[in-house]
Design an enzyme around this catalytic site. Structure first.
Site, PDB file in Angstrom:
ATOM      1  N   ASP A  36       0.824  -1.230   0.000  1.00 15.41           N
ATOM      2  CA  ASP A  36       0.000   0.000   0.000  1.00 15.41           C
ATOM      3  C   ASP A  36       0.849   1.266   0.000  1.00 15.41           C
ATOM      4  OD1 ASP A  36       0.651  -0.287   2.728  1.00 15.41           O
ATOM      5  OD2 ASP A  36      -1.391   0.100   3.458  1.00 15.41           O
ATOM      6  N   GLY A 119      -3.532  -5.624  18.604  1.00 14.73           N
ATOM      7  CA  GLY A 119      -2.116  -5.915  18.336  1.00 14.73           C
ATOM      8  C   GLY A 119      -1.892  -7.187  17.547  1.00 14.73           C
ATOM      9  N   GLU A 157      -3.938   8.928  11.919  1.00 13.65           N
ATOM     10  CA  GLU A 157      -2.994   7.952  12.495  1.00 13.65           C
ATOM     11  C   GLU A 157      -1.545   8.346  12.183  1.00 13.65           C
ATOM     12  OE1 GLU A 157      -4.237   3.998  12.708  1.00 13.65           O
ATOM     13  OE2 GLU A 157      -2.233   3.245  13.168  1.00 13.65           O
ATOM     14  N   ASP A 169      -5.755  -0.378   5.700  1.00 16.62           N
ATOM     15  CA  ASP A 169      -6.606  -0.777   6.834  1.00 16.62           C
ATOM     16  C   ASP A 169      -7.839   0.106   6.927  1.00 16.62           C
ATOM     17  OD1 ASP A 169      -4.393  -2.315   7.159  1.00 16.62           O
ATOM     18  OD2 ASP A 169      -3.659  -1.287   8.952  1.00 16.62           O
TER      19      ASP A 169
END
Ligand code: GLA
Length: 379
Positions: A36, A119, A157, A169
């Site tokens: 990506d 995680g 983010e 994501d």
């Protein structure tokens, strides 16, 4: 997810009824790993595990969220957003990006819960980000545009939380369609919903290993890819074809960068092939591509660990498994296997036992359904 429970928790915590429920899913990437941020192709699928919020708009600019899972309450004021270092930074970062883009947000009270393991490489943070974005859109009259919201979330983010992730994501959590995987061109953000072949199950295999320092290893891989792109004289490795890569002598490029680039260039080709295999219902071919992807991530990109390699080996040995690979950033976390649907239960039992025996660790195994992206449950 039992929304009644969430609504009840809201009313007992805030002494009033919630008005809106939103959800945003985690994801498993089927193929296209670390491509990506090289402007390449990815093929993730939203899973039937998500982050949920029951909420009620407020008349002021305060956002107050009670996390059912952490059993803590946290709040912030939209007029004075300052950085901290807690779970609330994810909601705050979304508020910051939306306000910066000119949206005038309204505060809300919310109860939040989720069942995306944290995680594990299943994008629990993207699920929180998109659930919050969906909540603000609902309370503040913002039209829901999935790719746009995914980009805001990625920026949040990158800049507020400080993790230099790509767009996969957030796009998966925002834009997936039930029953389908999402083919995404990470340069143009063009998407295609590709139906999952009939008769197969997507099984997520959590090795139960987690590795710290993932961020630094991730950024190091990014830098090596950029170094290779510069050497090839292109904007991103997406612009190098497999044919060109093989033809060109690479003696003068740092050998580590050659390996990293070989993974990216070959992985992009695999994603395109995987999409064709899915469309043709060719599960055998899809499985082979899974296997080749893992081997390339293990040998060239070097982001697997022993547990992931063992898990993948255990999966491949099972008769009803077409292929398996690590998924997500790597260095620990989950693998994903393509399994014959009729034999999925048998597979789950067998792999759990074999993995335990070989690694001395307990796996968590999830048979995942391809789900829809971020959505509003009712208003
Ligand atoms: C993490 C990042 C994604 C992507 C994957 C690897 O999940 O958040 O943007 O780079 O790793 O494919």
């Amino acid at each position: 997810m039992n929304t009644q429970h969430l609504k009840k928790s809201f009313s007992s915590y805030f002494n009033s009824e919630s008005e809106i429920i939103v959800r945003a899913p985690g994801r498993v990437n089927l193929i296209g790993e670390h491509t990506d941020y090289n402007d390449g192709f990815v093929l993730p699928m939203a899973i039937d595990r998500a982050v949920w919020l029951a909420l009620r708009p407020r008349d002021d600019r305060i956002v107050r969220i009670f996390s059912l899972d952490l059993e803590v309450d946290s709040a912030f004021e939209l007029n004075s957003l300052t950085k901290g270092s807690d779970w609330i930074e994810y909601p705050k970062s979304i508020a910051y990006e939306l306000e910066k883009a000119g949206y005038k947000l309204r505060g809300f009270d919310a109860v939040m819960t989720g069942d995306v393991p944290r995680g594990a490489g299943l994008s629990s943070s993207a699920a929180v980000e998109l659930a919050i974005a969906r909540a603000f859109a609902a309370t503040s009259g913002i039209e829901w545009n999935a790719p746009k919201m995914a980009k805001f979330s990625q920026k949040a983010e990158n800049e507020w939380v400080g993790v230099k992730c790509g767009i996969m994501d957030q796009m998966a959590s925002a834009a997936c369609k039930e029953g389908h995987a999402l083919f995404l061109d990470c340069r143009s953000l063009e998407i295609q919903h590709v139906p999952l072949p009939v008769g197969i199950s997507i099984v997520v295999l959590d090795t139960s290993t987690r590795r710290g320092l993932v961020d630094s290893a991730y950024n190091e891989r990014r830098n090596q890819c950029e170094e290779a792109a510069r050497w090839f004289g292109v904007k991103a490795l997406r612009d190098v074809s497999l044919e060109e890569f093989n033809k060109r002598s690479k003696d003068e490029l740092n050998q580590l960068a050659v390996k990293r680039a070989r993974h990216i260039v070959s992985e992009n080709t695999r994603v395109l092939e995987a999409m064709e295999a899915m469309k043709a219902g060719d599960v055998k071919k899809l499985g082979e591509l899974f296997n080749a992807s893992h081997d390339s991530l293990r040998d060239d990109f070097e982001v697997t660990n022993d547990a992931l390699n063992t898990m993948v080996e255990c999966a491949r040995e099972q008769t009803h498994c077409y292929g398996a690979r690590m998924t997500g950033a790597g260095f620990g976390g989950c693998a994903v296997a393509l399994v014959n649907e009729e034999n999925a239960a048998e597979f789950v039992e067998a792999i759990s036992a074999v993995y335990r025996q070989r690694s001395n660790m307990e796996a968590a195994v999830y048979v995942c359904k391809p789900s829809a992206g971020a959505s509003l449950m009712y208003e």
